[in-house]
Design a protein around this motif. Structure first.
Motif, PDB file in Angstrom:
ATOM      1  N   ASP A  10      -3.055 -19.839   7.413  1.00  0.00           N
ATOM      2  CA  ASP A  10      -2.654 -19.098   8.606  1.00  0.00           C
ATOM      3  C   ASP A  10      -1.819 -19.936   9.560  1.00  0.00           C
ATOM      4  OD1 ASP A  10      -4.379 -16.358   8.710  1.00  0.00           O
ATOM      5  OD2 ASP A  10      -5.456 -17.936   7.665  1.00  0.00           O
ATOM      6  N   ASP A  11      -1.983 -21.252   9.514  1.00  0.00           N
ATOM      7  CA  ASP A  11      -1.266 -22.118  10.429  1.00  0.00           C
ATOM      8  C   ASP A  11      -1.336 -23.533   9.871  1.00  0.00           C
ATOM      9  OD1 ASP A  11       0.147 -22.976  12.622  1.00  0.00           O
ATOM     10  OD2 ASP A  11      -1.350 -22.397  14.117  1.00  0.00           O
ATOM     11  N   LEU A  42       1.528 -22.273   3.559  1.00  0.00           N
ATOM     12  CA  LEU A  42       1.609 -20.929   4.120  1.00  0.00           C
ATOM     13  C   LEU A  42       1.748 -19.878   3.034  1.00  0.00           C
ATOM     14  CD1 LEU A  42       3.938 -21.672   7.164  1.00  0.00           C
ATOM     15  CD2 LEU A  42       1.493 -21.183   7.240  1.00  0.00           C
ATOM     16  N   GLU A  43       2.502 -20.182   1.988  1.00  0.00           N
ATOM     17  CA  GLU A  43       2.671 -19.220   0.904  1.00  0.00           C
ATOM     18  C   GLU A  43       1.384 -19.014   0.116  1.00  0.00           C
ATOM     19  OE1 GLU A  43       6.053 -20.567  -1.347  1.00  0.00           O
ATOM     20  OE2 GLU A  43       7.429 -19.325  -0.167  1.00  0.00           O
ATOM     21  N   THR A  69      -3.879 -11.793   3.927  1.00  0.00           N
ATOM     22  CA  THR A  69      -4.567 -12.726   4.817  1.00  0.00           C
ATOM     23  C   THR A  69      -4.627 -12.096   6.207  1.00  0.00           C
ATOM     24  OG1 THR A  69      -2.565 -13.861   5.571  1.00  0.00           O
ATOM     25  CG2 THR A  69      -3.572 -14.660   3.525  1.00  0.00           C
ATOM     26  N   THR A 120       7.687 -20.566  10.646  1.00  0.00           N
ATOM     27  CA  THR A 120       6.373 -20.097  10.212  1.00  0.00           C
ATOM     28  C   THR A 120       6.387 -18.590   9.999  1.00  0.00           C
ATOM     29  OG1 THR A 120       5.299 -21.869  11.446  1.00  0.00           O
ATOM     30  CG2 THR A 120       3.923 -20.012  10.817  1.00  0.00           C
ATOM     31  N   HIS A 144       5.565 -16.380   6.436  1.00  0.00           N
ATOM     32  CA  HIS A 144       4.561 -15.323   6.358  1.00  0.00           C
ATOM     33  C   HIS A 144       5.190 -13.981   5.991  1.00  0.00           C
ATOM     34  CE1 HIS A 144       0.855 -17.298   7.488  1.00  0.00           C
ATOM     35  NE2 HIS A 144       1.458 -17.911   8.488  1.00  0.00           N
ATOM     36  N   THR A 170      -3.453 -13.158   8.960  1.00  0.00           N
ATOM     37  CA  THR A 170      -2.145 -13.261   9.600  1.00  0.00           C
ATOM     38  C   THR A 170      -1.176 -12.231   9.044  1.00  0.00           C
ATOM     39  OG1 THR A 170      -2.453 -15.628   9.999  1.00  0.00           O
ATOM     40  CG2 THR A 170      -0.201 -14.799  10.072  1.00  0.00           C
ATOM     41  N   GLU A 171      -1.154 -12.087   7.729  1.00  0.00           N
ATOM     42  CA  GLU A 171      -0.258 -11.108   7.107  1.00  0.00           C
ATOM     43  C   GLU A 171      -0.582  -9.699   7.577  1.00  0.00           C
ATOM     44  OE1 GLU A 171       0.296 -13.709   2.987  1.00  0.00           O
ATOM     45  OE2 GLU A 171      -1.032 -11.962   3.034  1.00  0.00           O
TER      46      GLU A 171
END
Length: 254
Positions: free
Chosen positions: A97-98, A92-93, A176, A214, A218, A178-179
């Motif tokens: 995204d998952d 994740l870092e 990203t 999670t 993020h 997600t971010e």
């Protein structure tokens, strides 16, 4: 046109099952059995999403993820055979995204894929290089109003919601998908406290089956990118509850 999914996995049984379920769900599938082939296929095929195993020959999944993130914002769903929390955190870092831990339900994988693609949508330029501006894909004269602002501005921070572009002190920062979605959700409602459950539902989708940790990973990665200046802190932790965005002053481009 169906979405294209790149599977980078070296176990034949898993490849067969994932390939079968994704094709049944209407997706086009591209296959790579090692990290080097995965990188080459990503560069050539420009997939809409990557399913990436961590334990790969030649180049492992962590390095593949890191390299993809240097040129692309393609969503990445990582697979790991170990329940080791460090594997999940590392992935994740690096910009995944998952994640899913093996063994997993193929139906759950399809649910995750749908949730990620639904969230990312058909954002033009999602496969463009990570540092490349997407502003050219924004309508020339979008409808804007104070209520439906498309650009949020805070001290040292600008968030263009249509172009999905973020600038910190007038320099673009590559996030990203997600971010960006997390930041946009928080910044639209400054000072509102969002629980981890609400953030997961709003960003991943109501059928998301992950865990609250999670979100923490993020948020940590997002902070590193937009809060490099110790004088500029935007995302506050609300102990045992969640997070809130603190914008001392705010203006909108409307």
């Amino acid at each position: 046109m169906s979405h294209k999914i790149l599977i980078t996995e070296d176990e034949d049984g898993i490849i067969h099952v994932i390939n079968l379920y994704l094709k049944d769900a209407g997706y086009a599938v591209v296959l790579a059995e090692d990290g080097a082939d995965g990188l080459a296929l990503h560069a050539r095929e420009h997939p809409d999403l990557v399913i990436l195993d961590i334990m790969l020959p030649a180049i492992d999944g962590f390095e593949v993820c890191r390299r993809i993130r240097t040129w692309s914002k393609t969503p990445i769903l990582m697979l790991t055979a170990r329940g080791d929390e460090e594997d999940r955190i590392n992935g994740l870092e690096l910009g995944a995204d998952d994640y899913l831990v093996k063994p997993f339900s193929p139906r759950e994988l399809v649910i995750r894929v749908r949730a990620i693609l639904r969230r990312v949508g058909n954002v033009a330029g999602s496969n463009a290089p990570a540092g490349e501006s997407q502003a050219q894909n924004t309508p020339a004269n979008p409808t804007r109003s104070g209520v439906n602002a498309t650009v949020l501005r805070f001290p040292g921070l600008s968030i263009d919601l249509l172009a999905r572009r973020v600038e910190v002190n007038n320099r673009e920062v590559a996030l990203t998908p997600t971010e960006f979605d997390l930041l946009a959700l928080l910044a639209r409602s400054p000072d509102r406290v969002f629980t981890r459950e609400v953030l997961m539902n709003q960003v991943w989708g109501y059928d998301y089956l992950g865990d609250g940790h999670t979100i923490d990973v993020h948020i940590s990665a997002l902070r590193k990118k937009i809060e490099s200046d110790p004088e500029q802190r935007y995302i506050k932790t609300v102990w045992r509850v969640g997070y809130r965005f603190e914008g001392k002053t705010r203006s909108v481009t409307s």
